[in-house]
Write a protein that holds these residues in place. Structure first.
Motif, PDB file in Angstrom:
ATOM      1  N   GLY A 109     -22.820  -9.294 -12.068  1.00  0.00           N
ATOM      2  CA  GLY A 109     -23.102  -8.053 -12.782  1.00  0.00           C
ATOM      3  C   GLY A 109     -22.408  -6.826 -12.238  1.00  0.00           C
ATOM      4  N   LYS A 110     -21.461  -7.003 -11.309  1.00  0.00           N
ATOM      5  CA  LYS A 110     -20.745  -5.852 -10.766  1.00  0.00           C
ATOM      6  C   LYS A 110     -19.765  -5.290 -11.803  1.00  0.00           C
ATOM      7  CE  LYS A 110     -22.449  -6.793  -6.616  1.00  0.00           C
ATOM      8  NZ  LYS A 110     -23.574  -6.025  -6.059  1.00  0.00           N
ATOM      9  N   THR A 111     -19.544  -3.997 -11.714  1.00  0.00           N
ATOM     10  CA  THR A 111     -18.452  -3.357 -12.450  1.00  0.00           C
ATOM     11  C   THR A 111     -17.319  -3.155 -11.465  1.00  0.00           C
ATOM     12  OG1 THR A 111     -20.026  -2.164 -13.858  1.00  0.00           O
ATOM     13  CG2 THR A 111     -17.760  -1.360 -13.824  1.00  0.00           C
ATOM     14  N   ILE A 112     -16.170  -3.777 -11.723  1.00  0.00           N
ATOM     15  CA  ILE A 112     -15.059  -3.760 -10.771  1.00  0.00           C
ATOM     16  C   ILE A 112     -13.837  -3.143 -11.444  1.00  0.00           C
ATOM     17  CG2 ILE A 112     -13.593  -5.156  -9.275  1.00  0.00           C
ATOM     18  CD1 ILE A 112     -15.831  -7.300  -9.357  1.00  0.00           C
ATOM     19  N   ILE A 113     -13.281  -2.124 -10.819  1.00  0.00           N
ATOM     20  CA  ILE A 113     -12.083  -1.454 -11.332  1.00  0.00           C
ATOM     21  C   ILE A 113     -10.961  -1.695 -10.334  1.00  0.00           C
ATOM     22  CG2 ILE A 113     -11.074   0.727 -12.087  1.00  0.00           C
ATOM     23  CD1 ILE A 113     -13.906   1.718 -12.656  1.00  0.00           C
ATOM     24  N   VAL A 114      -9.896  -2.352 -10.789  1.00  0.00           N
ATOM     25  CA  VAL A 114      -8.801  -2.775  -9.912  1.00  0.00           C
ATOM     26  C   VAL A 114      -7.487  -2.173 -10.392  1.00  0.00           C
ATOM     27  CG1 VAL A 114      -7.518  -4.733  -8.991  1.00  0.00           C
ATOM     28  CG2 VAL A 114      -9.966  -4.963  -9.436  1.00  0.00           C
ATOM     29  N   ALA A 115      -6.833  -1.422  -9.536  1.00  0.00           N
ATOM     30  CA  ALA A 115      -5.470  -0.967  -9.796  1.00  0.00           C
ATOM     31  C   ALA A 115      -4.521  -1.931  -9.094  1.00  0.00           C
ATOM     32  CB  ALA A 115      -5.263   0.452  -9.275  1.00  0.00           C
ATOM     33  N   SER A 116      -3.556  -2.477  -9.822  1.00  0.00           N
ATOM     34  CA  SER A 116      -2.690  -3.504  -9.229  1.00  0.00           C
ATOM     35  C   SER A 116      -1.317  -3.513  -9.884  1.00  0.00           C
ATOM     36  CB  SER A 116      -3.329  -4.882  -9.376  1.00  0.00           C
ATOM     37  OG  SER A 116      -2.511  -5.888  -8.824  1.00  0.00           O
ATOM     38  N   HIS A 117      -0.314  -3.884  -9.058  1.00  0.00           N
ATOM     39  CA  HIS A 117       1.036  -4.111  -9.580  1.00  0.00           C
ATOM     40  C   HIS A 117       1.322  -5.596  -9.792  1.00  0.00           C
ATOM     41  CE1 HIS A 117       1.858   0.040  -7.990  1.00  0.00           C
ATOM     42  NE2 HIS A 117       2.516   0.077  -9.119  1.00  0.00           N
ATOM     43  N   LEU A 118       0.388  -6.469  -9.412  1.00  0.00           N
ATOM     44  CA  LEU A 118       0.568  -7.910  -9.616  1.00  0.00           C
ATOM     45  C   LEU A 118       0.088  -8.253 -11.024  1.00  0.00           C
ATOM     46  CD1 LEU A 118      -0.546  -9.460  -6.203  1.00  0.00           C
ATOM     47  CD2 LEU A 118       1.746  -8.837  -6.972  1.00  0.00           C
ATOM     48  N   LEU A 119       0.977  -8.098 -11.991  1.00  0.00           N
ATOM     49  CA  LEU A 119       0.572  -8.142 -13.391  1.00  0.00           C
ATOM     50  C   LEU A 119       0.120  -9.530 -13.834  1.00  0.00           C
ATOM     51  CD1 LEU A 119       3.275  -5.815 -14.991  1.00  0.00           C
ATOM     52  CD2 LEU A 119       1.134  -5.235 -13.847  1.00  0.00           C
ATOM     53  N   GLU A 120       0.843 -10.565 -13.446  1.00  0.00           N
ATOM     54  CA  GLU A 120       0.455 -11.920 -13.861  1.00  0.00           C
ATOM     55  C   GLU A 120      -0.911 -12.280 -13.315  1.00  0.00           C
ATOM     56  OE1 GLU A 120       3.391 -14.834 -13.003  1.00  0.00           O
ATOM     57  OE2 GLU A 120       5.001 -13.801 -14.068  1.00  0.00           O
ATOM     58  N   ASN A 121      -1.180 -11.876 -12.081  1.00  0.00           N
ATOM     59  CA  ASN A 121      -2.479 -12.154 -11.474  1.00  0.00           C
ATOM     60  C   ASN A 121      -3.585 -11.356 -12.167  1.00  0.00           C
ATOM     61  OD1 ASN A 121      -4.369 -10.830  -9.040  1.00  0.00           O
ATOM     62  ND2 ASN A 121      -4.264 -13.056  -9.042  1.00  0.00           N
ATOM     63  N   LEU A 122      -3.346 -10.088 -12.411  1.00  0.00           N
ATOM     64  CA  LEU A 122      -4.349  -9.225 -13.042  1.00  0.00           C
ATOM     65  C   LEU A 122      -4.708  -9.732 -14.434  1.00  0.00           C
ATOM     66  CD1 LEU A 122      -5.956  -6.582 -12.659  1.00  0.00           C
ATOM     67  CD2 LEU A 122      -4.060  -5.397 -13.783  1.00  0.00           C
ATOM     68  N   GLU A 141      -4.874  -1.493  -5.314  1.00  0.00           N
ATOM     69  CA  GLU A 141      -3.901  -2.443  -4.748  1.00  0.00           C
ATOM     70  C   GLU A 141      -4.568  -3.385  -3.749  1.00  0.00           C
ATOM     71  OE1 GLU A 141      -1.130  -2.935  -6.050  1.00  0.00           O
ATOM     72  OE2 GLU A 141      -0.988  -1.117  -7.255  1.00  0.00           O
ATOM     73  N   VAL A 142      -5.615  -4.062  -4.208  1.00  0.00           N
ATOM     74  CA  VAL A 142      -6.388  -4.968  -3.359  1.00  0.00           C
ATOM     75  C   VAL A 142      -5.545  -6.129  -2.839  1.00  0.00           C
ATOM     76  CG1 VAL A 142      -7.225  -6.252  -5.364  1.00  0.00           C
ATOM     77  CG2 VAL A 142      -8.507  -6.352  -3.233  1.00  0.00           C
ATOM     78  N   MET A 143      -4.512  -6.539  -3.589  1.00  0.00           N
ATOM     79  CA  MET A 143      -3.719  -7.713  -3.195  1.00  0.00           C
ATOM     80  C   MET A 143      -2.523  -7.360  -2.317  1.00  0.00           C
ATOM     81  SD  MET A 143      -5.492  -9.954  -4.845  1.00  0.00           S
ATOM     82  CE  MET A 143      -6.521 -10.185  -6.306  1.00  0.00           C
ATOM     83  N   ASN A 144      -2.377  -6.108  -1.932  1.00  0.00           N
ATOM     84  CA  ASN A 144      -1.215  -5.663  -1.174  1.00  0.00           C
ATOM     85  C   ASN A 144      -1.066  -6.425   0.142  1.00  0.00           C
ATOM     86  OD1 ASN A 144       1.014  -3.956  -0.500  1.00  0.00           O
ATOM     87  ND2 ASN A 144      -0.325  -2.738   0.778  1.00  0.00           N
ATOM     88  N   GLY A 145       0.111  -7.024   0.348  1.00  0.00           N
ATOM     89  CA  GLY A 145       0.414  -7.696   1.608  1.00  0.00           C
ATOM     90  C   GLY A 145      -0.168  -9.086   1.755  1.00  0.00           C
ATOM     91  N   LEU A 146      -0.756  -9.637   0.678  1.00  0.00           N
ATOM     92  CA  LEU A 146      -1.376 -10.953   0.766  1.00  0.00           C
ATOM     93  C   LEU A 146      -0.441 -12.053   0.262  1.00  0.00           C
ATOM     94  CD1 LEU A 146      -4.975 -10.143  -0.555  1.00  0.00           C
ATOM     95  CD2 LEU A 146      -4.189 -10.254   1.820  1.00  0.00           C
TER      96      LEU A 146
END
Length: 302
Positions: free
Chosen positions: A181-194, A157-162
């Protein structure tokens, strides 16, 4: 590269993760989507070795596993999780937090100032974090993850409160880190953004990790595949289903109706539009199945 191999976690007789196997590659953003309590945080905690799975293993770069303390130290120099706001120390400044994270991961100290500038934090970064707003604290947590500069980055939830401006800014930074080259794993409820920036998106349900393309192969199609009607009165739903009985019509739990128009030419699309207008339905659009649609289909009940 990070590999999950037959990961299973059981709490109180319930399968939280069930034989999960997947490989996440360098230069890839992975999206995790699911309601709370379905295993997203558990999966990240297994990757960090904060939770020991009942079975299975995490493998980094084809060879390193959590088999001993020495290997754990090696992995934690390459894998980091974005801190939670509760992890912040209210009596020291945001910049001190960044210095701590940079030193812990032996990253380039120049990342501190460049990250402060990129996130627009200069006006408050030297203040104690106890004076920060929710959005400021969240940006600091993200900045701490960025200055760690690890090969694999986990973000819950990186975008929480933004606000929307900072959601867009952080999205751009994630894409930039992917290009490094990073591997990034993001859990999010902002579906359109994700949906805009994730390379692969997975749902989690009943302990399983499910690629959204397995649920809807047309999800990745770029051409028009559906007509989406925002709100349809109940008395018109049956009429629409009958009118388009030869094609798929889905009435989603979120209130939207999707009319499958794959392969339709302009004349047939015009007939669909004419029918909707004849029935005083004006709130519709052409497009493709979205992540929000799939979420409604998969998790919500009518």
């Amino acid at each position: 590269m990070i590999e999950l191999k037959n990961i299973s976690v059981r709490f109180s007789g319930r399968d939280i993760l069930k034989d999960v196997s997947e490989i996440f590659h360098p230069g890839e953003i992975i999206g995790l989507v699911a309601p709370n309590g379905t295993g997203k945080s558990t999966l990240m905690n297994v990757i960090m070795n904060y939770i020991n799975p009942n079975s299975g293993k995490v493998i980094l770069n084809d060879w390193v596993e959590y088999t001993n303390e020495k290997n754990e130290v090696k992995i934690h120099q390459l894998v980091s999780m974005m801190p939670d706001q509760s992890d912040l120390y209210n009596q020291i400044s945001g910049k001190e937090h960044l210095k701590i994270y940079s030193s812990m991961w032996y990253s380039n100290p120049k990342l501190i100032d460049s990250t402060i500038k990129e996130l627009g934090m200069a006006s408050y970064i030297n203040k104690h974090t106890g004076k920060y707003s929710l959005g400021m604290r969240q940006r600091l947590c993200f900045a701490m993850q960025i200055v760690s500069d690890t090969q694999v980055m986990l973000m819950d939830e990186v975008m929480n409160g933004l606000d929307p401006t900072h959601v867009e800014l952080i999205s751009k930074i994630l894409v930039k880190k992917k290009s490094e080259g990073k591997t990034i794993i993001v859990a999010s409820h902002l579906l359109e953004n994700l949906e805009k920036y994730a390379d692969r998106i997975f749902f989690m349900k009943n302990g399983e990790l499910i690629h959204v393309n397995a649920l809807s192969p047309e999800f990745e199609e770029k051409e028009i595949t559906i007509v989406r009607v925002a709100e349809v009165p109940d008395m018109l739903k049956e009429k629409i289903s009958k009118e388009f009985s030869k094609i798929s019509v889905q009435h989603l739990p979120n209130g939207a109706t999707l009319i499958d128009v794959r392969g339709y030419d302009s004349e047939n699309l015009g007939n669909v539009v004419a029918f909707l207008k004849e029935n005083q339905i004006t709130q519709f659009s052409f497009g493709k199945v979205t992540l929000t649609d799939l979420y409604s289909m998969y998790y919500q009940e009518v």
